[in-house]
Design an enzyme around this catalytic site. Structure first.
Site, PDB file in Angstrom:
ATOM      1  N   VAL A  45      10.890   3.722 -10.980  1.00 38.00           N
ATOM      2  CA  VAL A  45      10.405   4.954 -11.274  1.00 38.00           C
ATOM      3  C   VAL A  45      11.162   5.851 -10.355  1.00 38.00           C
ATOM      4  O   VAL A  45      10.888   5.822  -9.002  1.00 38.00           O
ATOM      5  CB  VAL A  45       8.912   5.045 -11.160  1.00 38.00           C
ATOM      6  CG1 VAL A  45       8.306   6.471 -11.263  1.00 38.00           C
ATOM      7  CG2 VAL A  45       8.307   3.967 -12.282  1.00 38.00           C
ATOM      8  N   SER A  69       7.522   4.433  -0.682  1.00 38.04           N
ATOM      9  CA  SER A  69       6.441   4.807   0.522  1.00 38.04           C
ATOM     10  C   SER A  69       7.292   5.418   1.731  1.00 38.04           C
ATOM     11  O   SER A  69       6.734   6.337   2.416  1.00 38.04           O
ATOM     12  CB  SER A  69       5.816   3.673   0.931  1.00 38.04           C
ATOM     13  OG  SER A  69       5.205   2.840  -0.256  1.00 38.04           O
ATOM     14  N   LYS A 118      13.663  -1.763  -8.185  1.00 36.11           N
ATOM     15  CA  LYS A 118      13.900  -1.047  -6.996  1.00 36.11           C
ATOM     16  C   LYS A 118      14.563  -1.848  -5.748  1.00 36.11           C
ATOM     17  O   LYS A 118      15.332  -1.615  -5.136  1.00 36.11           O
ATOM     18  CB  LYS A 118      12.831   0.009  -6.533  1.00 36.11           C
ATOM     19  CG  LYS A 118      12.549   0.534  -5.158  1.00 36.11           C
ATOM     20  CD  LYS A 118      13.322   1.681  -5.087  1.00 36.11           C
ATOM     21  CE  LYS A 118      13.364   2.413  -3.538  1.00 36.11           C
ATOM     22  NZ  LYS A 118      12.843   1.482  -2.769  1.00 36.11           N
ATOM     23  N   GLU A 149       3.792   6.192  -7.878  1.00 31.76           N
ATOM     24  CA  GLU A 149       3.849   6.180  -9.247  1.00 31.76           C
ATOM     25  C   GLU A 149       4.662   4.843  -9.775  1.00 31.76           C
ATOM     26  O   GLU A 149       4.563   3.932 -10.577  1.00 31.76           O
ATOM     27  CB  GLU A 149       4.562   7.230 -10.180  1.00 31.76           C
ATOM     28  CG  GLU A 149       3.609   8.245 -10.717  1.00 31.76           C
ATOM     29  CD  GLU A 149       2.625   7.872 -11.647  1.00 31.76           C
ATOM     30  OE1 GLU A 149       3.095   6.868 -12.512  1.00 31.76           O
ATOM     31  OE2 GLU A 149       1.529   7.957 -11.481  1.00 31.76           O
ATOM     32  N   GLY A 150       5.556   4.242  -8.924  1.00 32.25           N
ATOM     33  CA  GLY A 150       6.395   3.037  -8.983  1.00 32.25           C
ATOM     34  C   GLY A 150       5.616   2.029  -8.764  1.00 32.25           C
ATOM     35  O   GLY A 150       5.390   1.114  -9.934  1.00 32.25           O
ATOM     36  N   HIS A 151       4.465   1.806  -7.877  1.00 29.73           N
ATOM     37  CA  HIS A 151       3.588   0.842  -7.928  1.00 29.73           C
ATOM     38  C   HIS A 151       2.759   0.717  -9.152  1.00 29.73           C
ATOM     39  O   HIS A 151       2.193  -0.237  -9.818  1.00 29.73           O
ATOM     40  CB  HIS A 151       2.593   0.931  -6.818  1.00 29.73           C
ATOM     41  CG  HIS A 151       3.196   0.835  -5.543  1.00 29.73           C
ATOM     42  ND1 HIS A 151       3.270   1.928  -4.528  1.00 29.73           N
ATOM     43  CD2 HIS A 151       3.737  -0.205  -4.776  1.00 29.73           C
ATOM     44  CE1 HIS A 151       4.018   1.450  -3.505  1.00 29.73           C
ATOM     45  NE2 HIS A 151       4.320   0.356  -3.625  1.00 29.73           N
ATOM     46  N   GLY A 174       0.900  -1.097  -0.100  1.00 33.58           N
ATOM     47  CA  GLY A 174      -0.075   0.004  -0.105  1.00 33.58           C
ATOM     48  C   GLY A 174       0.880   1.266  -0.104  1.00 33.58           C
ATOM     49  O   GLY A 174       2.031   1.181  -0.432  1.00 33.58           O
ATOM     50  N   GLN A 216      15.050  -8.664  -3.744  1.00 33.16           N
ATOM     51  CA  GLN A 216      13.754  -9.209  -3.572  1.00 33.16           C
ATOM     52  C   GLN A 216      13.493  -9.932  -4.765  1.00 33.16           C
ATOM     53  O   GLN A 216      12.730 -10.945  -4.901  1.00 33.16           O
ATOM     54  CB  GLN A 216      12.636  -8.056  -3.043  1.00 33.16           C
ATOM     55  CG  GLN A 216      11.246  -8.652  -3.174  1.00 33.16           C
ATOM     56  CD  GLN A 216      10.299  -7.436  -2.589  1.00 33.16           C
ATOM     57  OE1 GLN A 216      10.183  -7.426  -1.471  1.00 33.16           O
ATOM     58  NE2 GLN A 216       9.394  -6.871  -3.565  1.00 33.16           N
TER      59      GLN A 216
HETATM   60  P1  AMP Z   1       6.229  -2.186  -1.523  1.00 35.44           P
HETATM   61  O1  AMP Z   1       4.731  -1.581  -1.440  1.00 35.44           O
HETATM   62  O2  AMP Z   1       7.350  -1.301  -1.111  1.00 35.44           O
HETATM   63  O3  AMP Z   1       6.248  -3.703  -1.031  1.00 35.44           O
HETATM   64  O4  AMP Z   1       6.404  -2.400  -3.197  1.00 35.44           O
HETATM   65  C1  AMP Z   1       5.621  -2.934  -4.014  1.00 35.44           C
HETATM   66  C2  AMP Z   1       6.386  -3.349  -5.355  1.00 35.44           C
HETATM   67  O5  AMP Z   1       6.465  -2.084  -5.492  1.00 35.44           O
HETATM   68  C3  AMP Z   1       7.501  -4.138  -5.184  1.00 35.44           C
HETATM   69  O6  AMP Z   1       7.799  -5.045  -6.355  1.00 35.44           O
HETATM   70  C4  AMP Z   1       8.666  -2.848  -5.218  1.00 35.44           C
HETATM   71  O7  AMP Z   1       9.809  -3.282  -6.049  1.00 35.44           O
HETATM   72  C5  AMP Z   1       7.814  -1.899  -6.346  1.00 35.44           C
HETATM   73  N1  AMP Z   1       8.301  -0.682  -6.335  1.00 35.44           N
HETATM   74  C6  AMP Z   1       8.335  -0.062  -5.111  1.00 35.44           C
HETATM   75  N2  AMP Z   1       8.826   1.158  -5.495  1.00 35.44           N
HETATM   76  C7  AMP Z   1       9.205   1.301  -6.623  1.00 35.44           C
HETATM   77  C8  AMP Z   1       9.639   2.001  -7.719  1.00 35.44           C
HETATM   78  N3  AMP Z   1      10.164   3.546  -7.462  1.00 35.44           N
HETATM   79  N4  AMP Z   1       9.725   2.002  -8.938  1.00 35.44           N
HETATM   80  C9  AMP Z   1       9.176   0.832  -9.355  1.00 35.44           C
HETATM   81  N5  AMP Z   1       8.830  -0.299  -8.572  1.00 35.44           N
HETATM   82  C10 AMP Z   1       8.755   0.115  -7.177  1.00 35.44           C
END
Ligand code: AMP
Length: 279
Positions: A167, A177, A140, A26-28, A22, A144
């Site tokens: 992103v 986040s 990013k 923009e990355g998500h 959550g 993982q």
């Molecule tokens: P998280 O909510 O932090 O667990 O991230 C969920 C997914 O979004 C994971 O696969 C992260 O690698 C991806 N993610 C987080 N930040 C970015 C970003 N800046 N650009 C691209 N993907 C991202």
């Protein structure tokens, strides 16, 4: 969730899945959009997974913005949000964990013991519940995504993994986040992560292939920022995560730096031809 997915699959629908914690940005959304292009249905999970947080980490203060996230999902064409509670994912008496050996203890795993076991476990559970055709992750979190690819291969999990580019803000700061924790000044200092990675890339492309020398040049640059405290800087093989002495092939330069109280990560993948004469 399982019943919905089983029915959709029986009807021949292709499911794209984006697991998240959550606080969407923009990355998500870039992962969600790609999932939309490749599949008939897009499923997003929102679950702040306690199993991947250490006892002194930010589980309690991690941003939870479900209403806003739901709106973003709706506007980005998400078909279903899976939003389980902790007691549903880890009911009383829960005992089973997944650990990907050799890929979980290095880099971020060294300062976050148990983190990747928590990630592998929740992702394996989510894959079993959601039954996606393809799951989308961001580079990013490079370690993982390498670990998830290995888990899927080793456990014969029938899910295709797509890893998408990071992103960034116009300034170069990788969206996260956790950027929300930064003060205005800290946010300026945080630019040193992406700058030091660009600097490393420049050094390598100009012929410097000694990993230790590249790392110490990065350290010098980062430590100019008073709020910055380096957790680690590593140069490793992009697929095995083994440390490199001499930079060659596809290498991952990864770092974690604390800016004030906030731990941020970033990385870049650099491809170096094996033939050139190197310093
Ligand atoms: P998280 O909510 O932090 O667990 O991230 C969920 C997914 O979004 C994971 O696969 C992260 O690698 C991806 N993610 C987080 N930040 C970015 C970003 N800046 N650009 C691209 N993907 C991202």
């Amino acid at each position: 969730m399982s019943a919905y997915s089983s029915k959709a699959r029986l009807r021949g629908r292709c499911i794209g899945f984006v697991p998240t914690m959550g606080a969407l940005h923009e990355g998500h959304l870039s992962l969600i959009r790609q999932a939309g292009k490749d599949n008939d249905l897009v499923l997003v999970s929102i679950f702040v997974n306690p199993a991947q947080f250490g006892p002194k980490e930010d589980l309690r203060k991690y941003p939870r913005t479900f209403i806003r996230d739901a709106r973003l999902c709706k506007n980005s064409g998400v078909d279903v949000i899976f939003y389980p509670g902790i007691a549903q994912m880890y009911p009383e008496g829960y005992r089973t964990y997944v650990s990907v050996e050799g890929l979980s203890d290095c880099l971020c795993g060294r300062s976050r013991p148990g983190h990747f076991k928590g990630v592998a476990t929740v992702v394996a559970k989510l894959f079993n519940i959601v039954q996606p055709d393809t799951a989308y992750f961001g580079v990013k979190d490079a370690q993982q995504s390498v670990m998830i690819r290995k888990m899927v291969q080793d456990l014969n999990i029938p899910v295709k993994i797509r890893v998408m580019p990071t992103v960034r803000e116009g300034s170069g700061l990788a969206l996260s986040s956790r950027n929300d924790y930064l003060s205005l000044n800290e946010k300026k200092d945080a630019l040193i992560l992406s700058r030091s990675l660009s600097f490393a890339e420049y050094l390598i492309k100009s012929g410097l292939k000694d990993a230790d020398r590249v790392i110490s040049a990065m350290k010098q640059l980062i430590l100019k920022k008073r709020s910055a405290k380096i957790d680690y800087i590593s140069i490793v093989d992009a697929s095995t995560l083994r440390p490199l002495k001499k930079i060659a092939g596809e290498c991952l330069i990864a770092l974690a730096v604390r800016i004030g109280r906030t731990r941020l990560i970033d990385n870049v993948v650099v491809k170096v031809s094996l033939r050139k004469d190197n310093r």
